[in-house]
Motif scaffolding. Structure first.
Motif, PDB file in Angstrom:
ATOM      1  N   LEU A 186      -0.716   0.883  12.226  1.00 52.11           N
ATOM      2  CA  LEU A 186      -0.932   2.398  12.666  1.00 52.11           C
ATOM      3  C   LEU A 186      -0.055   3.333  11.631  1.00 52.11           C
ATOM      4  N   SER A 187       1.125   2.850  11.421  1.00 50.56           N
ATOM      5  CA  SER A 187       1.966   3.587  10.532  1.00 50.56           C
ATOM      6  C   SER A 187       1.585   3.733   9.191  1.00 50.56           C
ATOM      7  N   LEU A 188       0.787   2.785   8.710  1.00 54.96           N
ATOM      8  CA  LEU A 188       0.196   2.819   7.262  1.00 54.96           C
ATOM      9  C   LEU A 188      -1.072   3.752   7.431  1.00 54.96           C
ATOM     10  N   LEU A 189      -1.735   3.538   8.460  1.00 50.69           N
ATOM     11  CA  LEU A 189      -3.031   4.407   8.676  1.00 50.69           C
ATOM     12  C   LEU A 189      -2.400   6.015   9.022  1.00 50.69           C
ATOM     13  N   MET A 190      -1.484   6.561   9.646  1.00 54.85           N
ATOM     14  CA  MET A 190      -1.143   7.696  10.173  1.00 54.85           C
ATOM     15  C   MET A 190       0.032   8.188   8.932  1.00 54.85           C
ATOM     16  N   GLY A 191       0.888   7.361   8.811  1.00 58.48           N
ATOM     17  CA  GLY A 191       2.193   8.095   7.883  1.00 58.48           C
ATOM     18  C   GLY A 191       1.692   7.972   6.610  1.00 58.48           C
TER      19      GLY A 191
END
Length: 625
Positions: A45-50
């Motif tokens: 999710l960090s890859l997706l959002m950040g």
């Protein structure tokens, strides 16, 4: 030494995780198991959002798909853990691909709501289907048993998860610092600028969406084995909120933040379980969710960068560094050397005099307003063509249509003989045409070097998998050398490692031009590149553009500095109120009464003169007016 600095955080974390079960109480180790499981999902999710800048409120849906798939395969079909695991991951990724293709065409809160709907759908499906156990879920999921050990205690399972978490963090960091990671960061900063440098933003978003689902599916599979039961709660909204809070609290775009965020959220979860019933007797899980929401709001308001922001600020203070060193407005640009010729030689311009850009009948209407009317324009190889006119004349509209930022109402655009009418900016960039912007569109999350490296996207090939596995080392080194050459060629080497936001407005303009040249284009479209530049910077840019022309490349220039236009341009087109009123060489344009009236006139006679000139141009075959 550099390798040691890279590996040191992983070694320290590995030691901490190895020792933790030996010194912590069993109940705390049990919480630690959930921290490690949720960290795996939070990395995705960090890859997706950040990086990609896509907010997902349904990340638990993919977590549940992984958990249910793993549970069904090992309990009902007696599959081995390691055979079922890749299937669980692939099914989560397949779901993400199927739903991502339509959903990722949405933006902002529309996408967030769509992912929220996905989570609700998955929850309802697993609750209603008998195959998934209905509301009771699937029981009797065995603990991992291999290598002569059964991982059935918190300590054993914690140690089992440790290398998986370290690998997930390492893969995420490798991807973040790869070609794909740079492109994703650029898309998050300025999607239109990234597309104009050849980045296929939609395809990248789909890829990282699918990858994030794979991480969630892996976490779900480990969750199933640890809990020994999978129920509809594995896909519910509160779990998605927890994942979201982990990423935001740890710091958007920081892979290490996924771990620290998971630690804090689980600690917060345990604290709320104990505290809320004491404050509000009989309080249910909804009140706890309300507490999570309050924490999320406070973090976004007070510390938008999460713990990463606090940590970076602390490191800067310890080192005595200023957060924003500011810009030296008085700096004189470095001289242009032979490196510029080497950079320009990478382009493949057509023979001198051949058409690079051909625009015919270009029209753009917004309801009853015509912003651009029947524009015909041509740029040939090895020339600088200027497009001038008063504010609101339609110049930037023409640029936006030519580069694919917006579609035309009527008319066509051909670049190097190929029709690009209505195509996306990345398709236009692939044909060797790129641009700068009237309003700065730099990639603010990175340095000057990082901005220019994005421009080499079309000149490199490493994909998502190669970036994650470190198979792009040779290409990355070559790209770094090429970018150093670009920075030297454009006189920006002294600013290479400075944050782009620390530069003056004029210096950021220069970076935009350097970034466009790094693409090695055959057609360079510059939208008011001299706005905000000092006298020395203007002279520097003018010299650079003349060198560009000498190399056989083409330039289409929008600029309000008429003196600079007259000194640089081979031919000039003049727009007024969306209509072409004159076209010719600088001498004829300078003496054209319609052009003088468009810039300086205020009377009815001047307006009539401009309208008459527009009609003449519209009914002529071109030439001087």
């Amino acid at each position: 030494m550099r390798l040691l600095r890279t590996l040191l955080p992983y070694l320290l974390l590995a030691v901490v995780l190895a020792v933790f079960p030996l010194v912590a109480p069993v109940s705390v180790v049990n919480v630690g198991v959930y921290v490690l499981i949720f960290t795996i999902a939070a990395v995705g999710l960090s890859l997706l959002m950040g990086l990609a800048g896509q907010v997902s409120l349904g990340h638990a849906a993919f977590f549940a798909v992984g958990a249910y798939t793993q549970a069904i395969l090992v309990t009902r079909y007696d599959w081995n853990l390691f055979l079922a695991l890749p299937v669980a991951i692939l099914l989560a990724m397949l779901l993400a691909l199927v739903v991502g293709l339509p959903m990722l065409r949405l933006r902002g809160h529309f996408l967030a709501l769509a992912t929220l709907g996905l989570g609700i759908i998955v929850t309802i499906v697993v609750r209603e289907l008998e195959f998934t156990g209905g509301t009771s879920g699937i029981y009797g999921i065995p603990k991992p048993d291999f290598g002569g050990r059964v991982y059935n205690t918190p300590a054993e399972y914690f140690w089992l998860l440790t290398p998986v978490v370290l690998l997930a963090i390492a893969l995420g960091n490798k991807l973040k610092n790869s070609r794909i990671g740079r492109a994703l960061g650029a898309v998050n900063d300025s999607e239109v600028a990234a597309e104009c440098l050849g980045v296929d933003t939609f395809r990248l978003r789909v890829k990282v969406f699918v990858l994030a689902a794979g991480f969630a599916g892996l976490a779900g599979a480990f969750y199933a084995h640890w809990l020994a039961v999978v129920s509809p709660e594995a896909s519910n909204f509160p779990l998605s909120v927890s994942f979201l809070l982990m990423v935001v609290l740890g710091g958007l775009g920081t892979i290490w933040g996924a771990f620290t965020g998971a630690v804090l959220v689980e600690a917060l979860d345990e604290g709320m379980r104990a505290l809320i019933p004491q404050i509000i007797p009989g309080a249910s899980g909804e009140v706890q969710l309300l507490g999570f929401g309050l924490v999320l709001v406070l973090v976004v308001i007070l510390v938008p960068g999460g713990l990463a922001q606090l940590w970076n600020g602390l490191v800067r203070r310890v080192r005595g560094e200023r957060e924003d060193p500011g810009a030296d407005e008085s700096e004189t640009p470095a001289a242009l050397g032979a490196e510029l010729d080497d950079l320009l030689a990478q382009a493949s311009p057509p023979p001198a005099g051949s058409a690079v850009l051909s625009v015919q009948g270009l029209t753009k209407r917004y309801g009853g307003v015509t912003a651009l009317k029947a524009l015909d324009l041509e740029v040939r190889a090895g020339e600088i063509v200027a497009l001038i006119g008063p504010n609101g004349a339609g110049k930037t509209t023409a640029f936006n249509i030519i580069t694919g930022v917006m579609p035309p109402t009527e008319g066509s655009v051909h670049i190097s003989g190929q029709d690009v009418t209505g195509k996306r900016p990345n398709a236009v960039a692939a044909l060797g045409a790129t641009r700068t912007f009237q309003n700065l569109q730099t990639f603010t999350s990175t340095t000057v070097r990082g901005n220019v490296m994005v421009a080499r996207h079309l000149r490199t090939k490493a994909g998502l998998l190669a970036g994650m596995l470190g198979l792009d080392t040779g290409e990355e080194r070559r790209t770094a050398r090429e970018v150093d050459g670009v920075l030297t060629a454009t006189g920006l080497q002294q600013h290479a490692d400075r944050p782009i936001t620390a530069l003056s407005f004029g210096q950021q303009r220069q970076v935009e031009v350097a970034r466009a040249l790094a693409l090695a284009p055959t057609l360079l479209l510059l939208d008011e590149p001299m706005a905000g530049l000092s006298g020395a910077e203007r002279d520097h840019l003018s010299l650079m553009l003349r060198r560009v022309r000498e190399a056989g490349l083409s330039v289409l220039l929008v600029e309000h500095d008429v003196a600079a236009v007259m000194a640089l341009a081979d031919r000039i087109y003049v727009l007024d109120d969306g209509v072409l009123i004159a076209e010719g060489d600088p001498a004829s344009i300078r003496a054209n009464p319609a052009v003088i009236a468009a810039y300086l006139g205020t009377g009815e006679d001047d307006d009539q003169l401009v309208r008459s000139a527009a009609v003449q141009v519209e009914h002529s075959d071109g030439g001087d007016q």
